[in-house]
Design an enzyme around this catalytic site. Structure first.
Site, mmCIF file in Angstrom:
data_model
loop_
_atom_site.group_PDB
_atom_site.id
_atom_site.type_symbol
_atom_site.label_atom_id
_atom_site.label_comp_id
_atom_site.label_asym_id
_atom_site.label_seq_id
_atom_site.Cartn_x
_atom_site.Cartn_y
_atom_site.Cartn_z
ATOM 1 N N THR A 1 65.438 45.970 25.373
ATOM 2 C CA THR A 1 65.390 46.119 24.226
ATOM 3 C C THR A 1 64.382 45.037 24.119
ATOM 4 O OG1 THR A 1 66.169 45.861 22.346
ATOM 5 C CG2 THR A 1 67.334 44.568 23.584
ATOM 6 N N ASP B 1 64.299 44.382 20.562
ATOM 7 C CA ASP B 1 65.230 43.136 20.068
ATOM 8 C C ASP B 1 66.015 42.370 20.884
ATOM 9 O OD1 ASP B 1 64.524 45.285 17.907
ATOM 10 O OD2 ASP B 1 66.319 46.193 17.598
ATOM 11 N N ARG C 1 46.426 38.582 -1.478
ATOM 12 C CA ARG C 1 47.522 39.193 -1.975
ATOM 13 C C ARG C 1 48.447 38.123 -1.022
ATOM 14 N NH1 ARG C 1 45.665 45.226 -1.373
ATOM 15 N NH2 ARG C 1 43.956 45.300 -3.302
ATOM 16 N N GLY D 1 64.228 45.417 14.299
ATOM 17 C CA GLY D 1 64.767 44.591 14.779
ATOM 18 C C GLY D 1 66.312 45.470 13.432
ATOM 19 N N ARG D 2 67.227 46.258 14.121
ATOM 20 C CA ARG D 2 68.110 46.871 13.564
ATOM 21 C C ARG D 2 69.362 45.889 12.841
ATOM 22 N NH1 ARG D 2 70.820 52.187 13.462
ATOM 23 N NH2 ARG D 2 69.280 52.587 13.982
ATOM 24 N N GLU E 1 63.748 45.202 10.077
ATOM 25 C CA GLU E 1 64.027 46.433 9.055
ATOM 26 C C GLU E 1 64.857 46.404 9.290
ATOM 27 O OE1 GLU E 1 63.742 49.736 12.010
ATOM 28 O OE2 GLU E 1 64.536 48.836 13.693
ATOM 29 N N ARG F 1 55.689 47.865 20.751
ATOM 30 C CA ARG F 1 56.116 48.469 22.377
ATOM 31 C C ARG F 1 55.289 49.704 22.533
ATOM 32 N NH1 ARG F 1 60.796 52.073 19.775
ATOM 33 N NH2 ARG F 1 62.504 50.481 21.236
#
Length: 384
Positions: free
Chosen positions: A154, A156, A191, A199-200, A252, A304
Site C-alpha cells: 500500500t 499509504d 501564489r 492517504g485515507r 486526502e 502510483r
C-alpha cells in the site's frame, strides 16, 4: 507443490517484481504457480463446474510469462477491491446467486465457494498480495484451514504489523518530484500551492513527502486543522520567501477542526465513497482568508503510476523470495514484513489487530503543521 497468487486492492509499483520473484523462485523448486486475475474476484468468478469457461479468470505463470513484467508498474494479474466475505447478492456471478444466506446487513459470505475453488484447483498455498482489506480476507481463509501467505502493499504504508509496504517509496518519490515541479508555476504567479496526496486514514505519505520536499506546511490525516491559523502561517511563509510563494501538502483524509472527511461519487458495494476534494476546499479557504490566489493540484493516481523505484523493487523481490523460501520450509499463516530495518515474518492475523498511523508526538508538530523528527538515532530508514 502448487501455489495460487493474487493482487487485491489498489495497484502500486512493485507488484509485478513481487509476482515475478514468487514465480521464478517457485519454478526453481519445480512448483506450479496459478495466478488469479482481478484479486479475489478471480476465485469468486471461477466456476469449478465449468473449468474451460473459467480459464479466463486464471493466469498460468512460469518463467517465460513473467520474464519482463517487472519492468512496468501496476499488476499483470490486475486487481479489484472485491471482498468475498461481504458481497451483495446482485454482485455475485450468476452461477452463485441464491446459494448463500444473507446476513442481517443484507450481504452474503461467499467463502464456501472460494474454498471449493482452491480445493478444485489443487492449490496448496495461497500467496496474497494486498493491503489491509485483501490481507484480512487472507487471514480469514487461514482460519478456515487454507494455507496462506500474505505480502503487504500500500502506498499509504498503513498495514499493521510491518514497518514497510510495497509501493510506499515510489509514491513518496513521485510526490516529491511533482511537488518540486509545481514550484515553477507557483513561484511564477506568486501564489500558494495546495497539493493533495493519497492517504485515507494515515498521513505518512504526506508527512514523509513534505519532509523530503521541504514544503512550508503539511496537513496529515491524523490531525484536524484550523484553516484560519493555517492561513496566517502560510501567508507569512509566502512573505518570507524571496520568490513570494508557499507550498502546502494535504492528505486526502485530512479534515478541518469540527469537520468531516471529504468524499465524492457514489458509494461502492461496501458503502464506501471515494475520499478526495479537501485540497480544493482548503485552497478556496486560503484564498478567502488571505486574498492570495491558490494553485490546487491532486496528484492522485500519478503517485502510483509507472515503474517502481529501486527500493520498491528490492522490497518486492525480497518479500516474494522470502515467501517461497518460508513455504519451502513448511511454513504458512504468516505475513512478510520489515521490522526495525530487517526482513521478518509475523502472524498473518496481525494485520487485523491494530491500525498503523503516524506517531504525531514523535514526527509531527501539530501547532505549526510541519514534520518534526524528534529523534533520528535508532529509527529505521523511513522512521517507522
Amino acid at each position: 507443490m502448487r501455489l495460487g497468487i493474487l493482487t487485491g486492492g489498489g495497484d502500486v509499483p512493485g507488484l509485478n517484481p513481487c509476482i515475478k520473484a514468487v514465480t521464478r523462485r517457485a519454478g526453481e523448486l519445480g512448483w506450479e504457480v496459478i495466478g488469479f486475475r482481478r484479486g479475489w474476484s478471480g476465485p469468486l468468478y471461477y466456476n469449478p463446474d465449468d473449468p474451460d469457461g473459467s480459464e479466463q479468470h486464471l493466469m498460468r505463470l512460469d518463467r517465460e510469462v513473467v520474464r519482463t513484467i517487472d519492468r512496468e508498474g501496476g499488476t499483470v494479474l490486475h486487481t479489484t477491491r472485491i471482498d468475498p466475505y461481504w458481497m451483495l447478492e446482485e454482485n455475485l456471478p450468476d452461477f452463485l446467486k441464491g446459494r448463500f444466506k444473507p446476513s442481517e446487513k443484507g450481504t452474503v459470505d461467499a467463502t464456501p465457494h472460494i474454498l471449493r475453488v482452491i480445493e478444485h484447483l489443487g492449490i496448496d498455498v495461497m500467496v496474497c498480495i494486498g493491503g489491509d482489506g485483501t490481507l484480512a480476507y487472507a487471514a480469514h481463509l487461514g482460519e478456515q484451514g487454507v494455507k496462506t501467505v500474505s505480502i503487504p502493499k500500500t502506498m499509504d504504508n498503513d498495514v499493521h504489523g510491518t514497518d514497510y509496504c510495497i509501493g510506499f517509496s515510489t509514491a513518496v518519490s513521485r510526490s516529491v518530484e511533482y511537488i518540486n515541479a509545481l514550484r515553477t508555476s507557483t513561484g511564477s504567479h506568486e501564489r500558494i500551492a495546495v497539493v493533495e496526496l493519497f492517504g485515507r486514514h494515515s498521513g505518512e505519505t504526506a508527512l514523509i513527502a513534505s519532509y523530503l520536499a521541504d514544503v512550508d506546511r503539511a496537513i496529515i490525516a491524523e490531525v484536524p486543522f484550523d484553516p484560519a491559523r493555517l492561513a496566517d502561517l502560510v501567508a507569512a511563509d509566502r512573505m518570507e520567501n524571496p520568490a513570494r510563494y508557499a507550498m502546502v501538502v494535504v492528505s486526502e483524509g485530512a479534515r478541518m477542526e469540527g469537520g468531516e472527511r471529504q468524499h465524492y461519487g457514489e458509494a461502492d458495494e461496501y458503502g464506501r465513497k471515494r475520499l478526495g476534494g479537501i485540497g480544493q476546499i482548503l485552497g478556496a479557504e486560503l484564498t478567502r482568508l488571505t486574498g492570495i490566489d491558490t494553485i490546487n493540484q491532486s496528484l492522485a493516481y500519478l503517485m502510483r503510476a509507472g515503474a517502481p523505484d529501486a527500493l520498491d523493487r528490492m522490497v518486492a523481490k525480497s518479500f516474494g523470495t522470502m515467501a517461497v523460501q518460508e513455504i519451502a520450509e513448511g511454513r504458512s499463516g504468516f505475513m512478510t514484513a520489515l521490522r526495525d530495518g530487517q526482513y521478518a515474518t509475523v502472524p498473518a492475523s496481525l494485520c487485523t489487530e491494530g491500525k498503523k498511523r503516524v506517531d504525531v508526538a514523535a514526527f509531527y508538530d501539530a501547532e505549526s503543521y510541519r514534520p518534526r523528527i524528534a529523534k533520528v538515532l535508532g529509527n529505521p530508514m523511513f522512521f517507522y
